[in-house]
Enzyme design. Structure first.
Site, PDB file in Angstrom:
ATOM      1  N   ASP A 239       0.829  -1.197   0.000  1.00 19.65           N
ATOM      2  CA  ASP A 239       0.000   0.000   0.000  1.00 19.65           C
ATOM      3  C   ASP A 239       0.867   1.252   0.000  1.00 19.65           C
ATOM      4  OD1 ASP A 239      -2.718   1.180   0.372  1.00 19.65           O
ATOM      5  OD2 ASP A 239      -1.851   1.896   2.252  1.00 19.65           O
ATOM      6  N   GLU A 311      14.858 -15.346  -0.118  1.00 18.57           N
ATOM      7  CA  GLU A 311      15.266 -16.434   0.776  1.00 18.57           C
ATOM      8  C   GLU A 311      14.293 -17.608   0.722  1.00 18.57           C
ATOM      9  OE1 GLU A 311      15.413 -14.779   4.665  1.00 18.57           O
ATOM     10  OE2 GLU A 311      16.893 -13.233   4.154  1.00 18.57           O
TER      11      GLU A 311
END
Length: 602
Positions: A239, A311
């Site tokens: 956002d 990751e």
């Protein structure tokens, strides 16, 4: 699938010539070509009967999305929140608000979506927190100069006694972007009732902006990312992605922001003849940007986040909600080491004009291809007037921030016809696309909502000058003959649904040949079968009033997408089979405000 219509050979035929504006996508990551469906949880499905949608209600409806043919679901915020801005005021990023359920319900939704082959993207709100967040409550309690206040944008006031705001910035929702601590409604009788400091809030006063120069803010959001990644989410829609970093010194700005399309657009920018936003004299001379948005420092944040996502296995993604112009500035957010997608709001706000749509399509591909990113098309979301209504207005561009009963009403028939044509054009383009809940039903805006029911903070902060976004957030219809149109087992709905929506419920459209729901299913089936999201795109010359592209796809042959935006029918090219049309064809010609998908016959 409804039977294809074969074009009549009688009208004069259109000849198609073109130029390549987008090369085929060789990379296989799912997000480059995905169609992602936005769920606004409080309005999607209510399982417990209180009239407000919840996570169990959304889980019950996921089969609708799987059958529709989308690839993923994006959920607007469901975090613990006082709900001053419909959940975009987050009090706890690691918990589910009881209004929507529990963490177990979130886990169940993610698991069920994955069973159905749907990926899950959740909202992340990093520009600001709720004023009920533990950090902000501590900042108020600890007072000026404290370590807790350094996490937010607290400043001393101007004027002789600090009685003026620190600068002249305005809130996106209207009014000043600053609130003095002692002026808060909860200040009297508290330890801070004489506290003269001010805090920045680019949105509502209940949404204090975070200080992204503070290392603890960075550490906290990396931890939040891992919390949800560990629970199995496939990505984050970010956002106000362009708003986290503010210009050093927080300088005054002669322009101001206002609510447009439900987000922040700089009114100090004027549209040039080619509809690219350019600075006027009130803007920063060096950058042409306001001091509160699209600062270069945001990119370091997203490189940090990208490293966290990398990751994890499974192509987890970051999606930018960034109202940024020109397109070249937006493309900076989706460079290879930053975000994966950015909503193409340039396309959303483009007027129903063939020249302007062609320019948006070609410009979008040029900017995104230059950084190796997909173009991410969108027509509606929870912040804008639904495109079935927006395209029925006399002025079809960005549209108003909400429509009320006393306002000029959209032409419903024209709006739906154009919305179906626009959607078929969008879904025929290569790249990724977003579908807002209910647009597959052809839902219009609720344009006659009683003002007493409005909840959007923009309605209150603008002194009722802007109706706000409630009209596009009304609970969905699911069954035409049920109380509350099947949204809730009790028939309760937190906002009333227009009576006309009964005819648009899925149980009606399932049986209705040519319905909008069936059109979307057919388009998504064909898009997936022919891998149109990965295709090369040629912009075709097919007449001044026509937007036409050839998408090579990876299926049975190239698909020609033709949209007639003119007032007169346009002949179809010879030797082509009609695969799908947004409306009835007329004697082998493409009528006004209609889009068709074609394939050359062998």
């Amino acid at each position: 699938m409804d039977a294809p219509v074969t074009a009549s050979p009688h009208p004069p035929q259109t000849t198609l010539t073109g130029e390549v504006v987008h090369r085929p996508t060789a990379d296989a990551e799912w997000w480059r070509t995905a169609v992602i469906y936005q769920v606004y949880p409080r309005s999607f499905g209510d399982a417990d009967g209180d009239g407000i949608g919840d996570l169990p209600g959304a889980t019950e409806r996921l089969e609708h999305l799987a059958r529709l043919g989308v690839d993923a679901v994006w959920l607007s915020p469901f975090y613990r929140s006082p709900q001053k801005d419909a959940g975009y005021d987050v009090a706890d990023y690691r918990d589910v608000d009881p209004l929507f359920g529990t963490l177990d319900d979130a886990d169940a939704l993610i698991a069920r979506a994955h069973e159905l082959g749907l990926r899950v993207v959740v909202d992340l709100v990093p520009n600001h927190t709720s004023d009920q967040h533990a950090w902000f409550r501590q900042a108020l309690a600890d007072g000026p100069g404290s370590a807790a206040r350094a996490r937010y944008m607290f400043r001393e006031g101007g004027g002789e006694r600090g009685e003026e705001p620190p600068n002249n910035w305005q809130s996106v929702f209207g009014g000043s972007a600053w609130t003095r601590v002692s002026d808060r409604p909860d200040a009297p009788g508290s330890a801070w009732e004489r506290d003269g400091q001010w805090y920045l809030h680019l949105f509502d006063s209940s949404q204090p902006d975070l200080n992204w120069d503070h290392p603890e803010v960075h550490e906290e959001f990396c931890s939040i990312l891992r919390f949800w990644l560990d629970r199995g989410v496939d990505g984050f829609r970010v956002d106000v992605a362009h708003g986290l970093v503010k210009a050093a010194g927080l300088p005054d700005w002669a322009g101001h922001v206002r609510m447009v399309e439900g987000s922040d657009v700089e009114e100090g920018l004027a549209a040039a003849e080619d509809d690219v936003l350019v600075p006027d004299a009130s803007d920063d001379v060096e950058t042409g940007r306001s001091p509160m948005f699209d600062q270069d420092g945001v990119h370091e944040i997203y490189r940090e986040w990208r490293a966290v996502l990398d990751e994890y296995d499974g192509d987890r993604i970051l999606v930018a909600e960034a109202w940024v112009e020109p397109l070249e500035r937006l493309a900076l957010y989706v460079r290879p080491d930053e975000m994966h997608q950015a909503f193409n709001f340039n396309f959303l706000v483009t007027r129903w004009s063939p020249a302007e749509l062609r320019r948006s399509i070609t410009g979008s591909y040029a900017a995104n291809d230059a950084v190796g990113a997909p173009t991410t098309w969108v027509l509606s979301n929870h912040d804008v007037v639904r495109h079935a209504s927006r395209l029925g207005l006399a002025e079809t561009g960005k549209g108003p921030n909400g429509i009320g009963a006393e306002d000029t009403q959209p032409d419903a028939e024209l709006g739906l016809r154009r919305a179906r044509a626009a959607s078929l054009l969008m879904l025929g383009l290569a790249g990724s696309a977003y579908v807002y809940q209910g647009e597959e039903l052809g839902l219009p805006e609720h344009t006659t909502l009683d003002d007493s029911l409005r909840q959007d903070p923009a309605w209150w902060r603008t002194g009722h000058a802007e109706k706000g976004r409630d009209g596009c957030r009304v609970p969905l219809p699911w069954r035409s003959d049920a109380p509350g149109l099947g949204f809730s087992p009790t028939g309760r709905t937190w906002l009333p649904q227009p009576e006309s929506w009964a005819a648009l419920a899925p149980d009606v459209q399932e049986r209705q040949e040519g319905s909008t729901l069936r059109l979307y299913r057919q388009a998504l089936d064909l898009r997936a079968e022919d891998r149109l999201g990965a295709g090369a795109v040629e912009l075709l010359t097919a007449g001044a009033d026509v937007v036409a592209v050839r998408n090579t796809g990876e299926g049975r042959g190239a698909v020609v997408v033709m949209a007639n935006l003119g007032s007169e029918p346009v002949a179809l090219p010879a030797g082509h089979e009609v695969l799908l049309a947004s409306g009835p064809l007329a004697d082998g010609a493409l009528p006004s405000d209609t889009t068709v998908w074609l394939r050359a016959r062998d």
